[in-house]
Design a protein around this motif. Structure first.
Motif, PDB file in Angstrom:
ATOM      1  N   THR A  14       5.548  -5.792  22.387  1.00 23.80           N
ATOM      2  CA  THR A  14       6.579  -4.817  22.778  1.00 23.80           C
ATOM      3  C   THR A  14       7.892  -5.526  23.107  1.00 23.80           C
ATOM      4  N   PHE A  16      11.382  -7.848  21.369  1.00 19.16           N
ATOM      5  CA  PHE A  16      12.557  -7.533  20.545  1.00 19.16           C
ATOM      6  C   PHE A  16      12.185  -6.741  19.293  1.00 19.16           C
ATOM      7  N   ILE A  17      11.265  -7.273  18.498  1.00 22.43           N
ATOM      8  CA  ILE A  17      11.053  -6.645  17.187  1.00 22.43           C
ATOM      9  C   ILE A  17       9.991  -5.541  17.240  1.00 22.43           C
ATOM     10  N   GLY A  37       0.815  -4.494  24.852  1.00 23.62           N
ATOM     11  CA  GLY A  37       1.644  -5.637  25.231  1.00 23.62           C
ATOM     12  C   GLY A  37       0.778  -6.753  25.780  1.00 23.62           C
ATOM     13  N   SER A  38       1.440  -7.787  26.318  1.00 21.53           N
ATOM     14  CA  SER A  38       0.658  -8.890  26.893  1.00 21.53           C
ATOM     15  C   SER A  38      -0.105  -8.410  28.123  1.00 21.53           C
ATOM     16  N   ARG A  42       3.367  -4.620  31.676  1.00 17.55           N
ATOM     17  CA  ARG A  42       4.600  -5.036  30.984  1.00 17.55           C
ATOM     18  C   ARG A  42       4.932  -4.066  29.865  1.00 17.55           C
ATOM     19  N   LYS A  46       8.358  -0.971  29.214  1.00 16.53           N
ATOM     20  CA  LYS A  46       9.255  -0.842  28.049  1.00 16.53           C
ATOM     21  C   LYS A  46       9.483   0.612  27.638  1.00 16.53           C
ATOM     22  N   PRO A  72       3.891 -13.150  19.323  1.00 13.27           N
ATOM     23  CA  PRO A  72       4.258 -14.527  18.962  1.00 13.27           C
ATOM     24  C   PRO A  72       3.361 -15.074  17.840  1.00 13.27           C
ATOM     25  N   ASN A  73       3.927 -15.994  17.066  1.00 12.74           N
ATOM     26  CA  ASN A  73       3.337 -16.432  15.789  1.00 12.74           C
ATOM     27  C   ASN A  73       1.873 -16.865  15.866  1.00 12.74           C
ATOM     28  N   HIS A  76      -0.958 -14.235  15.326  1.00  7.84           N
ATOM     29  CA  HIS A  76      -1.068 -13.398  14.115  1.00  7.84           C
ATOM     30  C   HIS A  76      -2.414 -13.576  13.418  1.00  7.84           C
ATOM     31  N   GLN A  79      -5.380 -11.953  15.202  1.00  4.77           N
ATOM     32  CA  GLN A  79      -5.174 -10.500  15.313  1.00  4.77           C
ATOM     33  C   GLN A  79      -5.270  -9.814  13.945  1.00  4.77           C
ATOM     34  N   GLU A  93       4.175  -9.396  11.247  1.00  3.45           N
ATOM     35  CA  GLU A  93       5.462 -10.085  11.258  1.00  3.45           C
ATOM     36  C   GLU A  93       5.318 -11.485  10.657  1.00  3.45           C
ATOM     37  N   PRO A  95       6.034 -15.533  10.811  1.00  2.00           N
ATOM     38  CA  PRO A  95       5.180 -16.047   9.738  1.00  2.00           C
ATOM     39  C   PRO A  95       3.779 -15.429   9.842  1.00  2.00           C
ATOM     40  N   ASN A 120       6.144  -8.938   7.019  1.00  2.00           N
ATOM     41  CA  ASN A 120       7.354  -8.163   7.326  1.00  2.00           C
ATOM     42  C   ASN A 120       8.672  -8.858   6.904  1.00  2.00           C
ATOM     43  N   ARG A 165       9.289 -19.818  20.797  1.00  2.00           N
ATOM     44  CA  ARG A 165       9.400 -20.438  19.469  1.00  2.00           C
ATOM     45  C   ARG A 165       9.564 -21.960  19.558  1.00  2.00           C
ATOM     46  N   GLU A 218      11.670 -13.372  27.424  1.00  2.00           N
ATOM     47  CA  GLU A 218      11.571 -12.827  26.062  1.00  2.00           C
ATOM     48  C   GLU A 218      12.766 -13.227  25.213  1.00  2.00           C
TER      49      GLU A 218
HETATM   50  N1  LIG Z   1      11.419  -9.576  10.647  1.00  2.00           N
HETATM   51  C1  LIG Z   1      12.348  -9.906  11.533  1.00  2.00           C
HETATM   52  O1  LIG Z   1      13.523  -9.713  11.309  1.00  2.00           O
HETATM   53  C2  LIG Z   1      11.925 -10.507  12.856  1.00  2.00           C
HETATM   54  C3  LIG Z   1      12.861 -10.605  13.899  1.00  2.00           C
HETATM   55  C4  LIG Z   1      12.424 -11.110  15.114  1.00  2.00           C
HETATM   56  C5  LIG Z   1      11.122 -11.539  15.279  1.00  2.00           C
HETATM   57  N2  LIG Z   1      10.254 -11.473  14.240  1.00  2.00           N
HETATM   58  C6  LIG Z   1       8.849 -11.933  14.418  1.00  2.00           C
HETATM   59  O2  LIG Z   1       8.214 -11.035  15.307  1.00  2.00           O
HETATM   60  C7  LIG Z   1       7.344 -11.728  16.203  1.00  2.00           C
HETATM   61  C8  LIG Z   1       7.761 -11.428  17.639  1.00  2.00           C
HETATM   62  O3  LIG Z   1       9.059 -11.915  17.859  1.00  2.00           O
HETATM   63  P1  LIG Z   1      10.009 -11.307  19.011  1.00  2.00           P
HETATM   64  O4  LIG Z   1      11.334 -11.893  18.777  1.00  2.00           O
HETATM   65  O5  LIG Z   1       9.878  -9.824  19.061  1.00  2.00           O
HETATM   66  O6  LIG Z   1       9.356 -11.981  20.299  1.00  2.00           O
HETATM   67  P2  LIG Z   1       9.391 -11.443  21.807  1.00  2.00           P
HETATM   68  O7  LIG Z   1       9.062 -12.602  22.653  1.00  2.00           O
HETATM   69  O8  LIG Z   1      10.642 -10.674  22.064  1.00  2.00           O
HETATM   70  O9  LIG Z   1       8.189 -10.391  21.849  1.00  2.00           O
HETATM   71  C9  LIG Z   1       6.820 -10.753  21.721  1.00  2.00           C
HETATM   72  C10 LIG Z   1       6.004  -9.697  22.449  1.00  2.00           C
HETATM   73  O10 LIG Z   1       4.605  -9.964  22.290  1.00  2.00           O
HETATM   74  C11 LIG Z   1       3.972  -9.701  23.548  1.00  2.00           C
HETATM   75  N3  LIG Z   1       2.693 -10.405  23.615  1.00  2.00           N
HETATM   76  C12 LIG Z   1       2.447 -11.715  23.891  1.00  2.00           C
HETATM   77  N4  LIG Z   1       1.118 -11.948  23.844  1.00  2.00           N
HETATM   78  C13 LIG Z   1       0.520 -10.782  23.527  1.00  2.00           C
HETATM   79  C14 LIG Z   1      -0.830 -10.376  23.322  1.00  2.00           C
HETATM   80  N5  LIG Z   1      -1.844 -11.249  23.443  1.00  2.00           N
HETATM   81  N6  LIG Z   1      -1.073  -9.074  22.998  1.00  2.00           N
HETATM   82  C15 LIG Z   1      -0.083  -8.198  22.868  1.00  2.00           C
HETATM   83  N7  LIG Z   1       1.230  -8.519  23.053  1.00  2.00           N
HETATM   84  C16 LIG Z   1       1.517  -9.800  23.377  1.00  2.00           C
HETATM   85  C17 LIG Z   1       4.989 -10.193  24.573  1.00  2.00           C
HETATM   86  O11 LIG Z   1       4.747  -9.628  25.853  1.00  2.00           O
HETATM   87  C18 LIG Z   1       6.274  -9.648  23.948  1.00  2.00           C
HETATM   88  O12 LIG Z   1       6.492  -8.296  24.323  1.00  2.00           O
HETATM   89  C19 LIG Z   1       7.436 -13.206  15.788  1.00  2.00           C
HETATM   90  O13 LIG Z   1       6.353 -13.509  14.954  1.00  2.00           O
HETATM   91  C20 LIG Z   1       8.745 -13.302  15.043  1.00  2.00           C
HETATM   92  O14 LIG Z   1       8.733 -14.318  14.045  1.00  2.00           O
HETATM   93  C21 LIG Z   1      10.635 -10.963  13.045  1.00  2.00           C
END
Ligand SMILES: NC(=O)c1ccc[n+]([C@@H]2O[C@H](COP(=O)([O-])OP(=O)(O)OC[C@H]3O[C@@H](n4cnc5c(N)ncnc54)[C@H](O)[C@@H]3O)[C@@H](O)[C@H]2O)c1
Length: 380
Positions: A14, A16-17, A37-38, A42, A46, A72-73, A76, A79, A93, A95, A120, A165, A218
């Motif tokens: 939950t 940024f993306i 979410g984590s 949390r 949101k 986070p990468n 993936h 999951q 998402e 990678p 994605n 990252r 975040e």
């Molecule tokens: N396609 C795009 O344009 C784009 C842009 C940004 C990010 N991304 C990808 O999206 C992914 C997330 O990036 P982000 O920038 O949103 O990161 P972020 O840190 O803003 O968000 C990650 C979220 O995952 C949650 N999280 C962590 N562990 C978890 C778990 N075990 N179960 C459920 N939720 C959990 C965190 O609480 C957080 O809300 C990355 O893989 C990134 O490469 C893609």
């Protein structure tokens, strides 16, 4: 559209993306059954959608057709495996995984499952990118000779800038190249319809020791008044990469997350025997068309002036700005179309797990070339 609106999604992550995924799905009429979410607390903070207590609860919910992974990468791989096991279609998402061994396994598992799978790479779905691809395919540029550009950001410019990252166990052992270079490489191969065959990479770390906040923050979140500890940096802030494509075209890109003033600047230019084109993500409504014997052109996004594939990916009339958020909507329109049709089409027009795996294979070649300081073939 009606098939799509009967489908339901669950979104994991939950940050940024994750929020961008939720909004895009809603705009298509797809119900978001819940987010994970984590921690439930949390996620609730949101206020994106109903909060499910755990990932297992999401997977056990028969109402969920498609799982979106925006965590986070490093999460993936496991999951995705769990989602496929539970019989869910998956949008993951980039990678797709943090190693090519893992992503290869996910490609095989997804193919055997008969489920729809997507990595994605949303940037393919800017209408002007689709137009650029259509122009190259139509031969408007003649023979493609030269593909160049880069992806520059500044959000890691300061030693106090920190994000998961930067931790290899969470982000992977390549950082700038895997995080944003992968978007650029996916995009230009999509536009010119040719794969990268070999490359020469030089990676650089500008900031060797960062000031890591003692607690987690975040992506893009400000963190001014937090306690900090010194953290050595093991991954690259920037990279220069020379490319050779199938068919002989040459290319180059520069990737950086420490370029002041460049917020999210993805640019590419394609030079061919009959003309050239160039696109910049920060001016995404424009496509530059370069000519030798007549004045150059700036094509402003306009469905009426587009090739069929590009017209299908744009909703508003010219002059009414579209952007980043719409690329997610258009990607999911085609992915959910496949789900509604019962499974992946023979030739998906969206990036599958194969595209995600290919970027990891290219990443391996980048790391090998940098380590051995030489040109390397991309080995599949
Ligand atoms: N396609 C795009 O344009 C784009 C842009 C940004 C990010 N991304 C990808 O999206 C992914 C997330 O990036 P982000 O920038 O949103 O990161 P972020 O840190 O803003 O968000 C990650 C979220 O995952 C949650 N999280 C962590 N562990 C978890 C778990 N075990 N179960 C459920 N939720 C959990 C965190 O609480 C957080 O809300 C990355 O893989 C990134 O490469 C893609």
């Amino acid at each position: 559209m009606s098939g799509i609106t009967k489908l339901r999604a669950g979104v994991v992550g939950t940050g940024f993306i994750g929020a961008v995924h939720v909004e895009a799905l809603r705009r298509l009429g797809v119900e978001v059954v819940g987010v994970v979410g984590s921690s439930p607390e949390r996620a609730r903070a949101k206020t994106l959608a109903p909060v499910l207590e755990s990932y297992n609860a999401l997977l056990a919910d028969d109402h969920v057709d498609v799982v979106h992974l925006t965590t986070p990468n490093h999460l993936h791989y496991s999951q995705v495996k769990q989602a496929l096991d539970a019989g869910k279609h998956v949008v993951c998402e980039k990678p797709l995984a943090i190693t090519s061994e893992q992503s290869a396994e996910l490609v095989e598992l997804a193919a055997a499952s008969g489920l729809v799978h997507c990595t994605n790479f949303n940037i393919r779905f800017y209408p002007q990118v689709q137009q650029a691809r259509a122009l190259v395919a139509d031969g408007a540029l003649g023979e493609v000779w030269n593909v160049h550009g880069g992806y520059l950001q500044d959000w890691l410019l300061l030693p106090t800038d920190w994000n998961w990252r930067l931790e290899p166990e969470k982000g992977g052992t390549l950082r700038a190249v895997a995080d944003i270079g992968s978007h650029w490489l996916d995009l230009v191969q999509f536009v010119v319809g040719r794969r990268v065959e070999s490359l020469l990479a030089d990676l650089g770390t500008a900031i060797h020791v960062r000031k890591r906040p003692a607690r987690e923050i975040e992506t893009f979140a400000a963190a001014d008044d937090v306690e900090r500890v010194d953290a050595p940096v093991a991954t690259e802030d920037l990279a220069h990469i020379l490319l050779r494509f199938e068919g002989g075209a040459r290319g180059s890109l520069v990737v950086s997350q420490v370029s002041a003033g460049r917020k999210n600047s993805l640019r590419f230019e394609v030079d061919g025997s009959q003309g050239a084109l160039a696109w910049d993500s920060e001016r995404n409504e424009e496509l530059w068309l370069g000519h030798r014997g007549r004045p150059n052109e700036h094509l402003l996004r306009d469905p009426a002036l587009f090739a069929r594939d590009a017209r299908a990916r744009t909703g508003l009339p010219g002059g009414h700005a579209e952007g980043f958020a719409e690329t997610f909507k258009e990607l999911y329109r085609t992915v959910y179309g496949a789900v509604a049709a019962g499974g992946p089409p023979p030739e998906p027009d969206y990036p599958t797990f194969a595209a995600g795996h290919w970027e990891n294979v290219l990443g391996d070649a980048v790391a090998r070339s940098n380590r051995e300081r030489r040109w390397v073939e991309v080995i599949t």
